[in-house]
Design a protein around this motif. Structure first.
Motif, PDB file in Angstrom:
ATOM      1  N   GLU A  55     -33.449  29.704  42.794  1.00  0.00           N
ATOM      2  CA  GLU A  55     -32.883  30.353  41.604  1.00  0.00           C
ATOM      3  C   GLU A  55     -33.987  30.684  40.602  1.00  0.00           C
ATOM      4  O   GLU A  55     -33.996  31.775  40.013  1.00  0.00           O
ATOM      5  N   ASN A  56     -34.924  29.752  40.415  1.00  0.00           N
ATOM      6  CA  ASN A  56     -36.028  30.015  39.501  1.00  0.00           C
ATOM      7  C   ASN A  56     -36.901  31.159  40.000  1.00  0.00           C
ATOM      8  O   ASN A  56     -37.366  31.998  39.213  1.00  0.00           O
ATOM      9  N   ILE A  57     -37.132  31.201  41.318  1.00  0.00           N
ATOM     10  CA  ILE A  57     -37.950  32.275  41.885  1.00  0.00           C
ATOM     11  C   ILE A  57     -37.273  33.627  41.701  1.00  0.00           C
ATOM     12  O   ILE A  57     -37.885  34.610  41.254  1.00  0.00           O
ATOM     13  N   VAL A  58     -35.973  33.688  42.030  1.00  0.00           N
ATOM     14  CA  VAL A  58     -35.233  34.946  41.879  1.00  0.00           C
ATOM     15  C   VAL A  58     -35.156  35.355  40.411  1.00  0.00           C
ATOM     16  O   VAL A  58     -35.280  36.547  40.069  1.00  0.00           O
ATOM     17  N   SER A  59     -34.970  34.384  39.509  1.00  0.00           N
ATOM     18  CA  SER A  59     -34.910  34.692  38.074  1.00  0.00           C
ATOM     19  C   SER A  59     -36.236  35.258  37.584  1.00  0.00           C
ATOM     20  O   SER A  59     -36.255  36.182  36.760  1.00  0.00           O
ATOM     21  N   ALA A  60     -37.359  34.720  38.089  1.00  0.00           N
ATOM     22  CA  ALA A  60     -38.672  35.237  37.695  1.00  0.00           C
ATOM     23  C   ALA A  60     -38.841  36.684  38.139  1.00  0.00           C
ATOM     24  O   ALA A  60     -39.318  37.532  37.377  1.00  0.00           O
ATOM     25  N   PHE A  61     -38.441  36.982  39.389  1.00  0.00           N
ATOM     26  CA  PHE A  61     -38.537  38.359  39.870  1.00  0.00           C
ATOM     27  C   PHE A  61     -37.591  39.271  39.089  1.00  0.00           C
ATOM     28  O   PHE A  61     -37.947  40.421  38.776  1.00  0.00           O
ATOM     29  N   ALA A  62     -36.393  38.775  38.780  1.00  0.00           N
ATOM     30  CA  ALA A  62     -35.437  39.584  38.018  1.00  0.00           C
ATOM     31  C   ALA A  62     -35.974  39.871  36.622  1.00  0.00           C
ATOM     32  O   ALA A  62     -35.829  40.989  36.101  1.00  0.00           O
ATOM     33  N   PHE A  63     -36.615  38.871  36.000  1.00  0.00           N
ATOM     34  CA  PHE A  63     -37.213  39.081  34.685  1.00  0.00           C
ATOM     35  C   PHE A  63     -38.324  40.117  34.755  1.00  0.00           C
ATOM     36  O   PHE A  63     -38.451  40.994  33.888  1.00  0.00           O
ATOM     37  N   PHE A  64     -39.150  40.032  35.808  1.00  0.00           N
ATOM     38  CA  PHE A  64     -40.243  40.981  35.972  1.00  0.00           C
ATOM     39  C   PHE A  64     -39.719  42.400  36.172  1.00  0.00           C
ATOM     40  O   PHE A  64     -40.212  43.362  35.558  1.00  0.00           O
ATOM     41  N   LEU A  65     -38.689  42.556  37.008  1.00  0.00           N
ATOM     42  CA  LEU A  65     -38.092  43.872  37.227  1.00  0.00           C
ATOM     43  C   LEU A  65     -37.426  44.402  35.955  1.00  0.00           C
ATOM     44  O   LEU A  65     -37.504  45.598  35.652  1.00  0.00           O
ATOM     45  N   GLY A  66     -36.782  43.506  35.209  1.00  0.00           N
ATOM     46  CA  GLY A  66     -36.178  43.913  33.950  1.00  0.00           C
ATOM     47  C   GLY A  66     -37.212  44.376  32.942  1.00  0.00           C
ATOM     48  O   GLY A  66     -36.987  45.329  32.190  1.00  0.00           O
ATOM     49  N   LEU A  67     -38.369  43.702  32.924  1.00  0.00           N
ATOM     50  CA  LEU A  67     -39.450  44.096  32.026  1.00  0.00           C
ATOM     51  C   LEU A  67     -39.983  45.478  32.391  1.00  0.00           C
ATOM     52  O   LEU A  67     -40.220  46.327  31.515  1.00  0.00           O
ATOM     53  N   ILE A  68     -40.158  45.720  33.694  1.00  0.00           N
ATOM     54  CA  ILE A  68     -40.614  47.037  34.143  1.00  0.00           C
ATOM     55  C   ILE A  68     -39.592  48.120  33.775  1.00  0.00           C
ATOM     56  O   ILE A  68     -39.956  49.211  33.300  1.00  0.00           O
ATOM     57  N   SER A  69     -38.321  47.819  33.984  1.00  0.00           N
ATOM     58  CA  SER A  69     -37.271  48.776  33.648  1.00  0.00           C
ATOM     59  C   SER A  69     -37.255  49.070  32.148  1.00  0.00           C
ATOM     60  O   SER A  69     -37.081  50.228  31.729  1.00  0.00           O
TER      61      SER A  69
END
Length: 222
Positions: free
Chosen positions: A42-56
Protein backbone atom coordinates in the motif's frame (compact mmCIF):
# COMPACT_ATOMS: atom_id res chain seq x y z
CA UNK A 1 -7.75 -9.49 -24.78
CA UNK A 2 -11.07 -8.50 -23.22
CA UNK A 3 -10.61 -11.22 -20.60
CA UNK A 4 -7.14 -9.91 -19.71
CA UNK A 5 -8.29 -6.27 -19.46
CA UNK A 6 -11.50 -6.84 -17.50
CA UNK A 7 -11.71 -10.26 -15.85
CA UNK A 8 -8.16 -10.64 -14.49
CA UNK A 9 -8.20 -7.27 -12.62
CA UNK A 10 -11.56 -8.21 -11.09
CA UNK A 11 -10.18 -11.59 -10.00
CA UNK A 12 -7.12 -9.96 -8.43
CA UNK A 13 -9.29 -7.46 -6.53
CA UNK A 14 -11.61 -10.24 -5.35
CA UNK A 15 -8.81 -12.52 -4.10
CA UNK A 16 -6.79 -9.76 -2.43
CA UNK A 17 -9.88 -8.13 -0.92
CA UNK A 18 -11.25 -11.37 0.55
CA UNK A 19 -7.85 -12.44 1.90
CA UNK A 20 -7.22 -9.05 3.47
CA UNK A 21 -10.66 -8.96 5.06
CA UNK A 22 -10.35 -12.52 6.37
CA UNK A 23 -6.86 -11.90 7.75
CA UNK A 24 -8.24 -9.46 10.32
CA UNK A 25 -10.42 -12.24 11.79
CA UNK A 26 -7.92 -15.13 11.68
CA UNK A 27 -5.64 -15.18 14.76
CA UNK A 28 -2.57 -16.63 13.09
CA UNK A 29 0.97 -15.45 12.38
CA UNK A 30 0.43 -15.88 8.64
CA UNK A 31 -2.46 -13.43 8.82
CA UNK A 32 -0.23 -10.90 10.58
CA UNK A 33 2.51 -11.37 7.99
CA UNK A 34 -0.01 -11.00 5.16
CA UNK A 35 -1.38 -7.74 6.61
CA UNK A 36 2.16 -6.37 7.02
CA UNK A 37 2.97 -7.28 3.42
CA UNK A 38 -0.23 -5.58 2.21
CA UNK A 39 0.67 -2.45 4.20
CA UNK A 40 4.09 -2.33 2.54
CA UNK A 41 2.52 -2.68 -0.91
CA UNK A 42 0.00 0.00 0.00
CA UNK A 43 2.84 2.39 0.82
CA UNK A 44 4.58 1.56 -2.46
CA UNK A 45 1.41 2.08 -4.51
CA UNK A 46 0.64 5.31 -2.61
CA UNK A 47 4.13 6.64 -3.39
CA UNK A 48 3.68 5.92 -7.11
CA UNK A 49 0.18 7.43 -7.03
CA UNK A 50 1.55 10.57 -5.36
CA UNK A 51 4.29 10.80 -7.98
CA UNK A 52 1.80 10.40 -10.85
CA UNK A 53 -0.51 12.95 -9.24
CA UNK A 54 2.38 15.41 -8.98
CA UNK A 55 3.21 14.94 -12.66
CA UNK A 56 -0.44 15.39 -13.60
CA UNK A 57 -0.64 18.57 -11.49
CA UNK A 58 2.44 20.05 -13.14
CA UNK A 59 1.28 19.08 -16.62
CA UNK A 60 -2.16 20.63 -16.08
CA UNK A 61 -0.75 23.94 -14.88
CA UNK A 62 1.96 23.94 -17.55
CA UNK A 63 -0.76 23.55 -20.17
CA UNK A 64 -2.63 26.52 -18.70
CA UNK A 65 0.53 28.65 -18.80
CA UNK A 66 1.46 27.64 -22.35
CA UNK A 67 -2.08 28.25 -23.67
CA UNK A 68 -2.46 31.51 -21.69
CA UNK A 69 -5.94 30.57 -20.47
CA UNK A 70 -7.83 32.78 -18.04
CA UNK A 71 -6.06 32.85 -14.69
CA UNK A 72 -2.88 31.25 -16.04
CA UNK A 73 -0.80 33.56 -13.85
CA UNK A 74 -2.01 31.72 -10.76
CA UNK A 75 -0.56 28.50 -12.17
CA UNK A 76 2.91 30.03 -11.89
CA UNK A 77 2.58 30.00 -8.10
CA UNK A 78 2.18 26.22 -8.17
CA UNK A 79 5.73 25.89 -9.49
CA UNK A 80 7.05 28.75 -7.33
CA UNK A 81 5.56 27.25 -4.17
CA UNK A 82 6.84 23.78 -5.01
CA UNK A 83 10.38 25.02 -5.62
CA UNK A 84 10.28 27.25 -2.53
CA UNK A 85 9.72 24.17 -0.37
CA UNK A 86 11.73 21.51 -2.23
CA UNK A 87 14.95 23.40 -3.02
CA UNK A 88 15.68 24.43 0.62
CA UNK A 89 14.96 20.86 1.76
CA UNK A 90 17.48 19.46 -0.73
CA UNK A 91 20.16 22.11 -0.24
CA UNK A 92 20.24 22.23 3.56
CA UNK A 93 20.67 18.42 4.00
CA UNK A 94 18.77 18.63 7.30
CA UNK A 95 21.19 21.12 8.88
CA UNK A 96 19.87 23.56 11.46
CA UNK A 97 19.83 27.23 10.47
CA UNK A 98 19.18 29.01 13.78
CA UNK A 99 19.20 28.57 17.53
CA UNK A 100 15.61 27.34 17.45
CA UNK A 101 16.73 24.26 15.58
CA UNK A 102 14.86 25.01 12.37
CA UNK A 103 16.15 23.61 9.12
CA UNK A 104 15.67 25.43 5.81
CA UNK A 105 12.55 23.37 5.21
CA UNK A 106 11.26 24.16 8.69
CA UNK A 107 11.93 27.87 8.11
CA UNK A 108 10.04 27.76 4.79
CA UNK A 109 7.16 25.94 6.47
CA UNK A 110 6.99 28.38 9.40
CA UNK A 111 7.46 31.66 7.55
CA UNK A 112 6.03 30.91 4.08
CA UNK A 113 3.46 28.13 4.32
CA UNK A 114 1.90 29.07 7.68
CA UNK A 115 1.33 32.78 6.80
CA UNK A 116 -0.12 31.83 3.42
CA UNK A 117 -2.36 29.25 5.05
CA UNK A 118 -3.57 31.75 7.65
CA UNK A 119 -4.26 34.29 4.90
CA UNK A 120 -6.27 31.75 2.92
CA UNK A 121 -8.42 30.82 5.90
CA UNK A 122 -8.90 34.50 6.76
CA UNK A 123 -10.30 35.05 3.26
CA UNK A 124 -12.46 31.93 3.54
CA UNK A 125 -14.01 33.41 6.68
CA UNK A 126 -16.01 35.83 4.51
CA UNK A 127 -17.42 32.95 2.47
CA UNK A 128 -18.21 31.06 5.67
CA UNK A 129 -20.17 34.04 7.02
CA UNK A 130 -22.06 34.31 3.73
CA UNK A 131 -22.86 30.59 3.79
CA UNK A 132 -23.91 30.78 7.44
CA UNK A 133 -26.28 33.63 6.64
CA UNK A 134 -28.00 31.53 3.98
CA UNK A 135 -28.02 28.41 6.18
CA UNK A 136 -29.53 30.13 9.22
CA UNK A 137 -32.71 31.23 7.50
CA UNK A 138 -35.26 29.87 9.91
CA UNK A 139 -37.79 27.93 7.84
CA UNK A 140 -38.19 24.86 10.05
CA UNK A 141 -37.70 23.61 13.59
CA UNK A 142 -34.38 22.02 12.62
CA UNK A 143 -33.13 25.35 11.24
CA UNK A 144 -34.21 27.07 14.48
CA UNK A 145 -32.22 24.56 16.60
CA UNK A 146 -29.18 25.02 14.34
CA UNK A 147 -29.44 28.79 14.59
CA UNK A 148 -29.78 28.82 18.40
CA UNK A 149 -26.80 26.48 18.91
CA UNK A 150 -24.62 28.36 16.42
CA UNK A 151 -25.58 31.72 17.95
CA UNK A 152 -24.64 30.53 21.45
CA UNK A 153 -21.30 29.15 20.24
CA UNK A 154 -20.47 32.35 18.37
CA UNK A 155 -21.56 34.47 21.31
CA UNK A 156 -19.33 32.53 23.70
CA UNK A 157 -16.20 33.10 21.60
CA UNK A 158 -16.12 36.90 22.09
CA UNK A 159 -15.76 38.82 25.37
CA UNK A 160 -18.84 40.90 24.58
CA UNK A 161 -20.87 37.70 24.38
CA UNK A 162 -20.23 36.91 28.04
CA UNK A 163 -21.52 40.36 29.04
CA UNK A 164 -24.64 40.01 26.89
CA UNK A 165 -25.31 36.50 28.23
CA UNK A 166 -24.96 37.61 31.87
CA UNK A 167 -27.29 40.58 31.38
CA UNK A 168 -29.98 38.63 29.49
CA UNK A 169 -29.67 35.05 30.76
CA UNK A 170 -28.06 35.64 34.13
CA UNK A 171 -31.24 34.54 35.90
CA UNK A 172 -30.57 30.96 34.75
CA UNK A 173 -27.38 30.85 36.89
CA UNK A 174 -25.67 29.02 33.99
CA UNK A 175 -22.63 30.58 32.39
CA UNK A 176 -22.32 30.63 28.64
CA UNK A 177 -19.16 28.50 28.91
CA UNK A 178 -21.21 25.79 30.68
CA UNK A 179 -23.86 25.89 27.95
CA UNK A 180 -21.21 25.64 25.22
CA UNK A 181 -19.55 22.72 27.00
CA UNK A 182 -22.92 20.91 27.24
CA UNK A 183 -23.66 21.49 23.54
CA UNK A 184 -20.22 20.25 22.48
CA UNK A 185 -20.31 17.26 24.86
CA UNK A 186 -23.76 15.87 24.10
CA UNK A 187 -25.70 17.09 21.01
CA UNK A 188 -22.56 17.73 18.92
CA UNK A 189 -20.97 14.40 19.87
CA UNK A 190 -24.22 12.53 19.16
CA UNK A 191 -24.49 14.13 15.72
CA UNK A 192 -20.82 13.48 14.99
CA UNK A 193 -21.13 9.82 15.93
CA UNK A 194 -24.22 9.45 13.76
CA UNK A 195 -22.32 10.92 10.81
CA UNK A 196 -19.32 8.66 11.45
CA UNK A 197 -21.58 5.59 11.63
CA UNK A 198 -23.12 6.57 8.29
CA UNK A 199 -19.66 7.07 6.76
CA UNK A 200 -18.50 3.69 8.09
CA UNK A 201 -21.54 1.89 6.66
CA UNK A 202 -21.03 3.63 3.32
CA UNK A 203 -17.33 2.66 3.30
CA UNK A 204 -18.21 -0.99 4.04
CA UNK A 205 -20.84 -1.11 1.28
CA UNK A 206 -18.49 0.55 -1.22
CA UNK A 207 -15.70 -1.87 -0.28
CA UNK A 208 -17.94 -4.89 -0.89
CA UNK A 209 -19.08 -3.43 -4.21
CA UNK A 210 -15.43 -3.07 -5.29
CA UNK A 211 -14.41 -6.52 -4.03
CA UNK A 212 -17.28 -8.31 -5.82
CA UNK A 213 -16.90 -6.35 -9.05
CA UNK A 214 -20.07 -4.27 -8.85
CA UNK A 215 -18.13 -1.00 -8.71
CA UNK A 216 -15.59 -0.85 -11.55
CA UNK A 217 -14.71 2.82 -11.96
CA UNK A 218 -11.11 2.14 -10.97
CA UNK A 219 -10.71 0.22 -14.25
CA UNK A 220 -11.27 3.34 -16.36
CA UNK A 221 -13.86 4.19 -19.00
CA UNK A 222 -12.84 1.37 -21.34
Amino acid sequence: MKFIKKQIPLMIVLVVGVLTLASYYVPHQRSVNFIEMMNKWENIVSAFAFFLGLISLFYTHYSKISRKVDGWGYSLFVFVGFLAMVIPAIVCHGKQMDAAGKTALGWSFSFIYNPLSATMFAILAFYIVSTAYRSFRIKSVQALVLFVCAFILILGKVPLGQIIWDSVMGWTRAGISDVIEWIMSYPAVAGKRGIMIGIAIGAVVTSFKIIFGIERQYMGKD
